[in-house]
Design a protein around this motif. Sequence first.
Motif, mmCIF file in Angstrom:
data_model
loop_
_atom_site.group_PDB
_atom_site.id
_atom_site.type_symbol
_atom_site.label_atom_id
_atom_site.label_comp_id
_atom_site.label_asym_id
_atom_site.label_seq_id
_atom_site.Cartn_x
_atom_site.Cartn_y
_atom_site.Cartn_z
ATOM 1 N N LYS A 79 31.915 -11.355 -5.525
ATOM 2 C CA LYS A 79 33.347 -11.413 -4.753
ATOM 3 C C LYS A 79 33.773 -12.551 -3.798
ATOM 4 O O LYS A 79 32.806 -13.506 -3.679
ATOM 5 N N GLU B 261 40.337 -19.902 -4.874
ATOM 6 C CA GLU B 261 39.224 -19.505 -3.904
ATOM 7 C C GLU B 261 39.348 -20.322 -2.630
ATOM 8 O O GLU B 261 39.689 -21.506 -2.678
ATOM 9 N N TYR C 90 32.051 -7.731 -12.814
ATOM 10 C CA TYR C 90 31.685 -8.605 -12.037
ATOM 11 C C TYR C 90 30.040 -8.290 -11.625
ATOM 12 O O TYR C 90 29.644 -9.237 -11.056
ATOM 13 N N LYS D 87 39.260 -5.472 -9.305
ATOM 14 C CA LYS D 87 38.010 -4.919 -9.645
ATOM 15 C C LYS D 87 37.966 -3.390 -9.782
ATOM 16 O O LYS D 87 36.974 -2.864 -10.389
ATOM 17 N N ASP E 135 44.333 -18.608 -10.446
ATOM 18 C CA ASP E 135 43.454 -17.940 -9.162
ATOM 19 C C ASP E 135 42.880 -18.930 -8.313
ATOM 20 O O ASP E 135 42.260 -19.985 -8.848
ATOM 21 N N TYR F 101 32.330 -17.350 -11.322
ATOM 22 C CA TYR F 101 33.155 -16.065 -10.682
ATOM 23 C C TYR F 101 34.540 -16.563 -10.865
ATOM 24 O O TYR F 101 35.582 -15.502 -11.085
ATOM 25 N N CYS F 102 35.045 -17.497 -10.387
ATOM 26 C CA CYS F 102 36.453 -17.983 -10.320
ATOM 27 C C CYS F 102 37.266 -17.762 -11.713
ATOM 28 O O CYS F 102 38.429 -17.273 -11.895
ATOM 29 N N ASP G 149 37.710 -14.288 -12.853
ATOM 30 C CA ASP G 149 39.148 -13.736 -11.976
ATOM 31 C C ASP G 149 40.202 -13.903 -12.875
ATOM 32 O O ASP G 149 40.823 -13.127 -13.204
#
Length: 471
Positions: free
Chosen positions: A419, A278, A412, A400, A276, A450-451, A454
Amino acid sequence: MLTKTDYLLFLEAPLHLWAEKHGRLEQVTPSEYDQHLMQQGQEIEQLAREFLQQHFQGAPSPLILTFQDQLTDGVFQARFDALVYDPAAQVYDIYEIKSASTVKKEHLHDVGFQRLVAEANFKIRYTYLVHVNKEYIRQGSLEVRQLFQIVNVDEQIEELRQEILSGRQAAWQVASLDAPDGIEECLKPNSCPCPGVCHPGLPDHPIYELPRLHYKKARQLKSQGVLAIQEIPEDYPLSELQEAHLQVVKTGRPQFDRDGVRAALESLVYPLHFLDYETFNPAVPDYDGYQPYQHVVFQYSLDIFPAPDAEPTHHEYLGSGNSDPARPLLEHLLARIGPRGSVIVWNQSFEAGRNREMAKTYPEFASQLENINDRMFDLMEIFSKGLYIHPEFHGSASIKNVLPVLAKDLSYDGLSIPKGDAAMMAWVALTRGQLSAAEIEQTRQDLLRYCALDTLAMVRNWQALKNLAAV
């Protein structure tokens, strides 16, 4: 008065204009990302003014350039980004500035509305749109002369003239009504600025959840009083995928194509790489070699399963400083992701597109990035193609929406960065000197968390699918 902003709101949905004129738009505090987009638009407008000033410096005859003039034509009002007066010809030219990189139909309606207002005041010669030049590649200092393009749109506006004339009159009539009865609403409840007006009493599974439902069909169903998916008539023409969603909602039972899912998952080749990215895509490129709105990949998360029964390893990278993070990120990633094995992503067009862009910017990595793209497997397609349909997906293949069904213990919710647009803004804060030393460290940890979620979400969805398909 009816402004050009009012007119564009009417084109979006007549009921939005009525709600705005009657104080019925919901008061929502703009998100940090929304504020960024507004600031970016202001930055583009200021740069475009500099561009126009430079553009007319070498004009063969003196021209008078003014900004933000306001004119009226009866009840219609427009403010002009730029007007240029040619004293010799005694005519004006209109220049409308847009932060987009292409000419869109709404831009033509925008500047067409302005032209009609201006024509009621003086003679107009030409009408132009000034937009960002997507072919510009930054090298060194920003070249404002190369950042923009000027496009003559007189012909397109003339084709739309009658439509704009009748449209602005219809907009004025809508704005003047006391009640909203009979005014056409929007068909996008998730992004509607006045859902209480456009979509009161929306059911749990509205018709808008049907995948790829054409707006004409949505409008037709609404005209028949059909708002809930369950109420769609048996003989109403739907695609195979839409019909499958309809049956899932009606029965409340998921539909799972075990053979299709098994075939898809059995095509995967170990080692498996769950990847993933970002990114941040500024209108004005920050780094050499980048074009307007090109994504800067500043972070990745990677989970590798070397063999079916092996434990996964996690790898991650987050850029820092004011230099382009893509090169060190690629060096870090390519040292860890091997030349063989499937690369699993969610929404392949995004990660593959970023790889193609980075290959163009850094051609020394092109063959490795092309190899990664050749091995990509889009896990999202199992859901977007209808191999697994669940009523709680609500017609969406977003990770999500899928995750709460397949991995109820993961969420999340509660993350400081929940997000992608929040991740973008965190990156901006990190790289533009907006944080203290303590805040920098906390923000980096929030971005990594966060990443990592994912890729973990992809892993958990894959594992759940394997169990359901008995792979």
